[in-house]
Design a protein around this motif. Structure first.
Motif, PDB file in Angstrom:
ATOM      1  N   LEU A 131      -4.366  -0.030  -9.122  1.00 34.12           N
ATOM      2  CA  LEU A 131      -4.484   0.167 -10.566  1.00 34.12           C
ATOM      3  C   LEU A 131      -5.787   0.874 -10.930  1.00 34.12           C
ATOM      4  N   TRP A 132      -6.858   0.519 -10.238  1.00 30.19           N
ATOM      5  CA  TRP A 132      -8.146   1.163 -10.508  1.00 30.19           C
ATOM      6  C   TRP A 132      -8.082   2.645 -10.159  1.00 30.19           C
ATOM      7  N   LEU A 133      -7.500   2.979  -9.013  1.00 31.32           N
ATOM      8  CA  LEU A 133      -7.387   4.384  -8.612  1.00 31.32           C
ATOM      9  C   LEU A 133      -6.470   5.166  -9.542  1.00 31.32           C
ATOM     10  N   ALA A 134      -5.475   4.486 -10.115  1.00 34.68           N
ATOM     11  CA  ALA A 134      -4.562   5.154 -11.037  1.00 34.68           C
ATOM     12  C   ALA A 134      -5.179   5.374 -12.411  1.00 34.68           C
ATOM     13  N   GLY A 135      -6.384   4.853 -12.624  1.00 39.50           N
ATOM     14  CA  GLY A 135      -7.041   5.054 -13.901  1.00 39.50           C
ATOM     15  C   GLY A 135      -6.560   4.131 -14.990  1.00 39.50           C
ATOM     16  N   ALA A 136      -6.274   2.890 -14.636  1.00 44.60           N
ATOM     17  CA  ALA A 136      -5.811   1.936 -15.652  1.00 44.60           C
ATOM     18  C   ALA A 136      -6.892   1.720 -16.704  1.00 44.60           C
ATOM     19  N   PRO A 137      -6.529   1.694 -17.979  1.00 40.77           N
ATOM     20  CA  PRO A 137      -7.519   1.431 -19.025  1.00 40.77           C
ATOM     21  C   PRO A 137      -8.170   0.065 -18.845  1.00 40.77           C
ATOM     22  N   THR A 138      -9.346  -0.074 -19.411  1.00 40.06           N
ATOM     23  CA  THR A 138     -10.108  -1.313 -19.245  1.00 40.06           C
ATOM     24  C   THR A 138      -9.350  -2.513 -19.799  1.00 40.06           C
TER      25      THR A 138
ATOM     26  N   VAL B 139       0.836  -1.210   0.000  1.00 33.20           N
ATOM     27  CA  VAL B 139       0.000   0.000   0.000  1.00 33.20           C
ATOM     28  C   VAL B 139       0.865   1.251   0.000  1.00 33.20           C
ATOM     29  N   LEU B 140       1.812   1.340   0.933  1.00 31.97           N
ATOM     30  CA  LEU B 140       2.637   2.545   1.048  1.00 31.97           C
ATOM     31  C   LEU B 140       3.549   2.716  -0.160  1.00 31.97           C
ATOM     32  N   TRP B 141       4.244   1.640  -0.520  1.00 31.27           N
ATOM     33  CA  TRP B 141       5.190   1.755  -1.641  1.00 31.27           C
ATOM     34  C   TRP B 141       4.453   2.000  -2.953  1.00 31.27           C
ATOM     35  N   GLY B 142       3.354   1.279  -3.180  1.00 41.84           N
ATOM     36  CA  GLY B 142       2.600   1.480  -4.411  1.00 41.84           C
ATOM     37  C   GLY B 142       2.008   2.872  -4.500  1.00 41.84           C
ATOM     38  N   ALA B 143       1.491   3.404  -3.379  1.00 43.45           N
ATOM     39  CA  ALA B 143       0.933   4.761  -3.392  1.00 43.45           C
ATOM     40  C   ALA B 143       2.012   5.802  -3.666  1.00 43.45           C
ATOM     41  N   ASP B 144       3.183   5.642  -3.051  1.00 34.55           N
ATOM     42  CA  ASP B 144       4.281   6.590  -3.294  1.00 34.55           C
ATOM     43  C   ASP B 144       4.754   6.519  -4.743  1.00 34.55           C
ATOM     44  N   LEU B 145       4.860   5.296  -5.289  1.00 32.34           N
ATOM     45  CA  LEU B 145       5.309   5.133  -6.675  1.00 32.34           C
ATOM     46  C   LEU B 145       4.331   5.780  -7.649  1.00 32.34           C
ATOM     47  N   LEU B 146       3.046   5.499  -7.506  1.00 30.77           N
ATOM     48  CA  LEU B 146       2.057   6.050  -8.421  1.00 30.77           C
ATOM     49  C   LEU B 146       1.933   7.570  -8.279  1.00 30.77           C
ATOM     50  N   ALA B 147       2.087   8.077  -7.049  1.00 31.32           N
ATOM     51  CA  ALA B 147       2.004   9.522  -6.855  1.00 31.32           C
ATOM     52  C   ALA B 147       3.164  10.235  -7.545  1.00 31.32           C
ATOM     53  N   ARG B 148       4.374   9.681  -7.446  1.00 31.42           N
ATOM     54  CA  ARG B 148       5.521  10.304  -8.116  1.00 31.42           C
ATOM     55  C   ARG B 148       5.366  10.247  -9.634  1.00 31.42           C
ATOM     56  N   LYS B 149       4.843   9.148 -10.135  1.00 28.49           N
ATOM     57  CA  LYS B 149       4.649   9.058 -11.575  1.00 28.49           C
ATOM     58  C   LYS B 149       3.529   9.977 -12.054  1.00 28.49           C
ATOM     59  N   GLN B 150       2.518  10.169 -11.225  1.00 28.18           N
ATOM     60  CA  GLN B 150       1.461  11.096 -11.615  1.00 28.18           C
ATOM     61  C   GLN B 150       1.966  12.533 -11.636  1.00 28.18           C
ATOM     62  N   ASP B 151       2.834  12.889 -10.690  1.00 31.47           N
ATOM     63  CA  ASP B 151       3.399  14.234 -10.695  1.00 31.47           C
ATOM     64  C   ASP B 151       4.203  14.498 -11.971  1.00 31.47           C
ATOM     65  N   LYS B 152       4.824  13.440 -12.497  1.00 33.20           N
ATOM     66  CA  LYS B 152       5.588  13.575 -13.735  1.00 33.20           C
ATOM     67  C   LYS B 152       4.764  13.269 -14.987  1.00 33.20           C
ATOM     68  N   ARG B 153       3.451  13.014 -14.786  1.00 36.12           N
ATOM     69  CA  ARG B 153       2.527  12.743 -15.884  1.00 36.12           C
ATOM     70  C   ARG B 153       2.974  11.545 -16.739  1.00 36.12           C
ATOM     71  N   LEU B 154       3.340  10.483 -16.028  1.00 32.77           N
ATOM     72  CA  LEU B 154       3.793   9.273 -16.700  1.00 32.77           C
ATOM     73  C   LEU B 154       2.745   8.164 -16.707  1.00 32.77           C
ATOM     74  N   LEU B 155       1.643   8.360 -15.972  1.00 35.70           N
ATOM     75  CA  LEU B 155       0.651   7.297 -15.865  1.00 35.70           C
ATOM     76  C   LEU B 155      -0.189   7.145 -17.125  1.00 35.70           C
TER      77      LEU B 155
ATOM     78  N   GLN C 167       1.092   6.327 -19.853  1.00 34.18           N
ATOM     79  CA  GLN C 167       1.768   5.264 -20.586  1.00 34.18           C
ATOM     80  C   GLN C 167       1.628   3.959 -19.805  1.00 34.18           C
ATOM     81  N   TRP C 168       1.192   2.913 -20.503  1.00 38.72           N
ATOM     82  CA  TRP C 168       0.891   1.669 -19.814  1.00 38.72           C
ATOM     83  C   TRP C 168       2.121   1.053 -19.166  1.00 38.72           C
ATOM     84  N   LYS C 169       3.303   1.244 -19.768  1.00 39.96           N
ATOM     85  CA  LYS C 169       4.491   0.626 -19.175  1.00 39.96           C
ATOM     86  C   LYS C 169       4.845   1.268 -17.842  1.00 39.96           C
ATOM     87  N   HIS C 170       4.616   2.577 -17.704  1.00 44.77           N
ATOM     88  CA  HIS C 170       4.895   3.237 -16.427  1.00 44.77           C
ATOM     89  C   HIS C 170       3.841   2.890 -15.387  1.00 44.77           C
ATOM     90  N   MET C 171       2.633   2.564 -15.821  1.00 45.15           N
ATOM     91  CA  MET C 171       1.601   2.184 -14.862  1.00 45.15           C
ATOM     92  C   MET C 171       1.842   0.779 -14.307  1.00 45.15           C
TER      93      MET C 171
END
Length: 452
Positions: free
Chosen positions: A219-226, A162-178, A180-184
């Protein structure tokens, strides 16, 4: 001009006014609904639901652990309060962790992500080392820490993801990398699969299911495509089917769905006696401590099947109360995740809510005979310190996130203290007024904020 008998002109009377319409009667149901809705929409609602709901579940769990474990302890030639004392000690330590987590800023939570992840991976590797790992009920997922105390590192793996995944996704969202499917997917999914592999080496599929639910929640919160979400789900389901089909024990558990008889060789003994316990409870139960199934009939009465003992002793009213507390906790977690602008808070709150809700649904569903028995405890309720400590730390995260909401922070700062201090004069001086507290209330208007 006509005159009266006295010779005076008649008095002109003013026309009658139509009667004023009566105000509609106040509907008490509508008034109660309006008050409940206003209270529900207050900024501190989520804060109080998380704090109060988690404490009530923990306290009720302690009571039920004491009731459900007495016979098991006596059968093992132990004091009747043996399991209760261990659970109470874990609850005290968990309370300290919850308090510490609720007072930490988000930056410190994010800083703890990598140390907790590395520590969990290291401990899960130690579990597989001969002489260090301990097997319980056929699953080697424990480490002896001295005396009667054992540690299950896979429980801390949930908090780590939970903690590591939330920190990882938050940093990638700040850099607008989410976008791209490979960064997600990378490195979130590979690290999650590594944790799942270490857990499955010990044979604990129940904990692996909870970890998978946390991954899908992130993944759902990060907006992963269907398509991406569906692909990962298909892979997980395929692996799950393979693991179930290759294990006779898991196939036997799957065959006990909806069973009403123990079956050949008593293969469905635990599932059926859990239903018997719930059925014999009635509306209000047989009374606290008066369970029959805990006298050796129902295995794991104080751990995985404590909900069945709750239904037998407290009845439908007790089980519905537990369900209502978990529903309130889940709603509060969703509310915290939905009202924040901080991506880390959103991912972490959503991950914790997914973890607790999914584990509660799987445990209660197994007791009700709706799901296979997965061997996972009821969060905050079942016996087990290894499960209680990380869960209470996760509750502390939710409390901290609820307090960080701007409206909740303002409401907390403007609360009027319950007690003021009055000092009596010792040398003949008059009694002073109440102490002026250093809050925003002194600079606010006289109108109450309505927050309590």
């Amino acid at each position: 001009m006509p005159t009266s008998r006295t010779g005076r002109p008649p008095v002109q009377r003013a026309p009658r006014r139509p009667p004023a319409p009566r105000p509609p009667r106040d509907n008490p149901v509508a008034r109660l609904y309006g008050r409940a809705r206003r209270a529900w929409d207050r900024p501190l609602t989520a804060y109080y639901l998380i704090l109060g709901g988690s404490l009530l579940i923990t306290v009720l769990g302690l009571v039920m652990v004491y009731s459900a474990s007495q016979i098991t302890a006596l059968q093992l030639s132990l004091p009747g309060s043996y399991f209760f004392r261990k659970q109470f000690l874990a609850a005290v330590l968990g309370g300290l962790l919850m308090l510490a987590a609720s007072r930490m800023p988000s930056k410190l939570h994010r800083a703890l992500a990598y140390p907790i992840l590395l520590g969990s991976v290291f401990l899960m590797i130690l579990v597989q080392v001969p002489g260090i790992g301990v097997a319980v009920n056929g699953n080697q997922n424990w480490i002896s820490v001295g005396g009667p105390f054992q540690l299950q590192p896979s429980e801390f793996g949930k908090l780590a993801l939970v903690l590591w995944g939330a920190d990882l996704l938050a940093r990638k969202q700040d850099k607008r990398l989410l976008t791209q499917w490979k960064h997600m997917l990378v490195p979130l999914v590979p690290v999650a699969f590594m944790l799942l592999g270490l857990i499955m080496l010990g044979g604990d599929m129940g904990t692996a299911i909870i970890l998978t639910a946390i991954l899908f929640g992130l993944l759902w919160l990060a907006g992963a495509p269907t398509r991406l979400f569906g692909g990962v789900l298909a892979i997980a389901l395929t692996l799950g089917v393979i693991l179930i089909r290759t294990s006779p024990n898991r196939m036997a558990r799957l065959a006990c769905l909806g069973a009403t008889e123990p079956g050949p060789g008593d293969s469905c003994w635990q599932a059926v006696h859990g239903i018997y316990a719930l059925a014999s409870g009635g509306l209000f139960g047989s009374g606290l401590g008066a369970s029959v199934e805990k006298w050796g009939q129902l295995p794991e009465a104080h751990t995985d099947f404590i909900f069945a003992i709750t239904g037998e002793e407290l009845g439908l009213a007790g089980t519905l109360s537990v369900l209502a507390l978990f529903a309130a906790l889940g709603y509060a977690g969703i509310r915290v995740a939905g009202r924040t602008e901080d991506p880390f808070v959103r991912y972490a709150a959503g991950g914790v809510t997914t973890w607790i809700t999914a584990q509660a649904v799987i445990n209660i569903g197994a007791v009700l005979g709706l799901l296979p028995i997965a061997g996972v405890p009821l969060p905050l309720f079942s016996y087990g310190g290894s499960a209680l400590l990380p869960t209470m730390f996760a509750i502390g995260l939710l409390i901290a996130f609820a307090r960080e909401d701007p409206a909740a922070r303002t409401a907390l700062a403007m609360r009027q203290p319950r007690f003021g201090r009055k000092r009596a004069a010792v040398r003949g001086s008059a009694v002073r007024g109440p102490r002026k507290w250093n809050t925003m209330r002194r600079r606010a208007s006289a109108r109450s904020s309505g927050e309590r």
